[in-house]
Scaffold this active site. Structure first.
Site, PDB file in Angstrom:
ATOM      1  CB  ILE A 186     -50.437 -44.268   5.539  1.00 15.58           C
ATOM      2  CG1 ILE A 186     -50.108 -45.760   5.393  1.00 15.58           C
ATOM      3  CG2 ILE A 186     -49.280 -43.535   6.219  1.00 15.58           C
ATOM      4  CD1 ILE A 186     -48.964 -46.073   4.450  1.00 15.58           C
ATOM      5  CB  CYS A 236     -50.553 -38.456  -2.617  1.00 18.07           C
ATOM      6  SG  CYS A 236     -48.975 -37.664  -2.994  1.00 18.07           S
ATOM      7  N   PRO A 237     -50.528 -41.405  -3.736  1.00 19.05           N
ATOM      8  CG  PRO A 237     -52.272 -41.999  -5.161  1.00 19.05           C
ATOM      9  CD  PRO A 237     -51.985 -41.299  -3.867  1.00 19.05           C
ATOM     10  NE  ARG A 295     -44.507 -46.410  -4.101  1.00 21.63           N
ATOM     11  CZ  ARG A 295     -44.857 -47.053  -3.000  1.00 21.63           C
ATOM     12  NH1 ARG A 295     -44.398 -46.637  -1.817  1.00 21.63           N
ATOM     13  NH2 ARG A 295     -45.656 -48.104  -3.056  1.00 21.63           N
ATOM     14  CG  ASP A 341     -38.399 -45.169   5.081  1.00 20.21           C
ATOM     15  OD1 ASP A 341     -37.331 -45.399   5.689  1.00 20.21           O
ATOM     16  OD2 ASP A 341     -39.172 -46.068   4.700  1.00 20.21           O
ATOM     17  CD  GLU A 396     -36.277 -46.418  -2.430  1.00 21.17           C
ATOM     18  OE1 GLU A 396     -36.793 -45.478  -1.812  1.00 21.17           O
ATOM     19  OE2 GLU A 396     -36.828 -47.544  -2.570  1.00 21.17           O
ATOM     20  CG  HIS A 450     -38.059 -48.196   0.980  1.00 20.39           C
ATOM     21  ND1 HIS A 450     -38.267 -47.915  -0.355  1.00 20.39           N
ATOM     22  CD2 HIS A 450     -39.277 -48.556   1.468  1.00 20.39           C
ATOM     23  CE1 HIS A 450     -39.544 -48.108  -0.660  1.00 20.39           C
ATOM     24  NE2 HIS A 450     -40.178 -48.496   0.446  1.00 20.39           N
TER      25      HIS A 450
END
Length: 327
Positions: A167, A216-217, A245, A269, A274, A293
């Site tokens: 991405i 990033c993770p 995230r 997003d 959530e 999301h």
């Protein structure tokens, strides 16, 4: 709701199919590989009963921890209907010899698109002017046009990208089409980066970015990487975009920076919780634009996800599992 069962051979249970397929797509291809039962949603205390005889489980957000896995004696395969697989206890699954797979790179185009939807909304103030004009503001203008916010070209701005996976790379490519300078925080060797993407340090990224986008993770080192001390390293008037995230940011610190004007905008997003609670500080912060999301949820991306999920199940049944995350 009651599951919808289709005849076949292997027992396959989809625990929370609605999020991926609310009815505009089909699970039909999966029916070739077993008896498929689809539940729209499954509560934690319903997993054991609904999947007791399942050999294959597909899950999106339903957690399969060690306790849940212990209650599923026939389980051989878990297919996560997402790229992230933190909903599964990999150690417990591996201890039982259960294969776990994910769906990599299905949403790259969709998430990159949403990233720029947020960037363009904030820099061009699309929502602001559309809302004002619906209330008659343009009708009252003495001139043929009006504006009451700063407007800037992206070609005059520097984009910082935190994380250059699929991405992040696609976002960099789009940014180049807008004429932006691009800097990235990445583990990749500088010589391997595309032309025009400059590698920098974390502090360097904060310092140079007019717009910072997070790809990033989420791990121990990136948890709340966007917090007060790092936000203050950014230019006054900078913009942050988060389609990664929720927990990459400290939401209270971002809200504070929006209230003070240090950040000109925050487009996200994802949130830490959530769905969010009504007292989430970002929901009432100025110039915070939150989508629910949905960056991954285009029709095309969800169709791609289901196709890959079916291929993953087929590969497992044929003894050559692919996209395994607990090998």
């Amino acid at each position: 709701m009651l599951g919808r069962q289709i005849q076949g051979i292997m027992k396959i249970v989809i625990l929370d199919g609605y999020g991926v397929n609310p009815g505009d797509l089909s699970w039909q291809k999966l029916e070739e590989y077993g008896d498929v039962t689809v539940f729209d949603r499954t509560a934690p205390d319903e997993v054991a009963e609904r999947a007791h005889y399942a050999e294959v489980i597909l899950t999106n957000k339903v957690v399969l921890d060690s306790q849940q896995i212990d209650l599923l004696p026939k389980l051989k395969y878990i297919g996560v209907l997402a790229t992230g697989y933190n909903v599964v206890d990999l150690k417990a699954a591996s201890g039982r010899g259960i294969i776990v797979t994910n769906i990599p790179a299905y949403s790259t185009e969709s998430v990159a698109q949403m990233t720029f939807a947020h960037i363009l909304n904030i820099t061009c103030q699309v929502e602001h002017y559309a809302r004002n004009n619906a209330q008659g503001k343009w009708c009252e203008s003495p001139d043929f046009c009006y504006w009451d916010t700063p407007l800037h070209e992206l070609s005059s701005m520097t984009l910082g990208i935190m994380g250059l996976g699929n991405i992040g790379m696609r976002v960099a490519n789009i940014a180049h089409q807008f004429g932006m300078d691009v800097f990235a925080l990445t583990s990749k060797d500088p010589a391997s980066l595309p032309k025009g993407v400059q590698k920098t340090t974390l502090d360097g990224l904060f310092a140079v970015s007019d717009i910072l986008t997070l790809h990033c993770p989420l791990n121990d080192s990136t948890h709340e990487i966007i917090r007060r001390e790092n936000i203050m390293k950014m230019k006054r008037g900078a913009i942050i975009i988060n389609t990664g995230r929720g927990a990459l940011v400290n939401e209270a610190d971002v809200a504070e920076a929006l209230h003070s004007g240090h950040l000109a905008g925050y487009g996200a997003d994802v949130l830490c919780s959530e769905p969010p609670s009504k007292d989430c500080p970002l929901l009432s912060a100025p110039n915070a634009f939150i989508t629910p999301h949905i960056a991954w949820a285009t029709f095309e991306a969800r169709k791609r996800l289901i196709d890959i999920a079916v291929t993953n199940v087929a590969a497992f049944i044929n003894g050559v599992p692919q996209n395994v995350v607990n090998a």
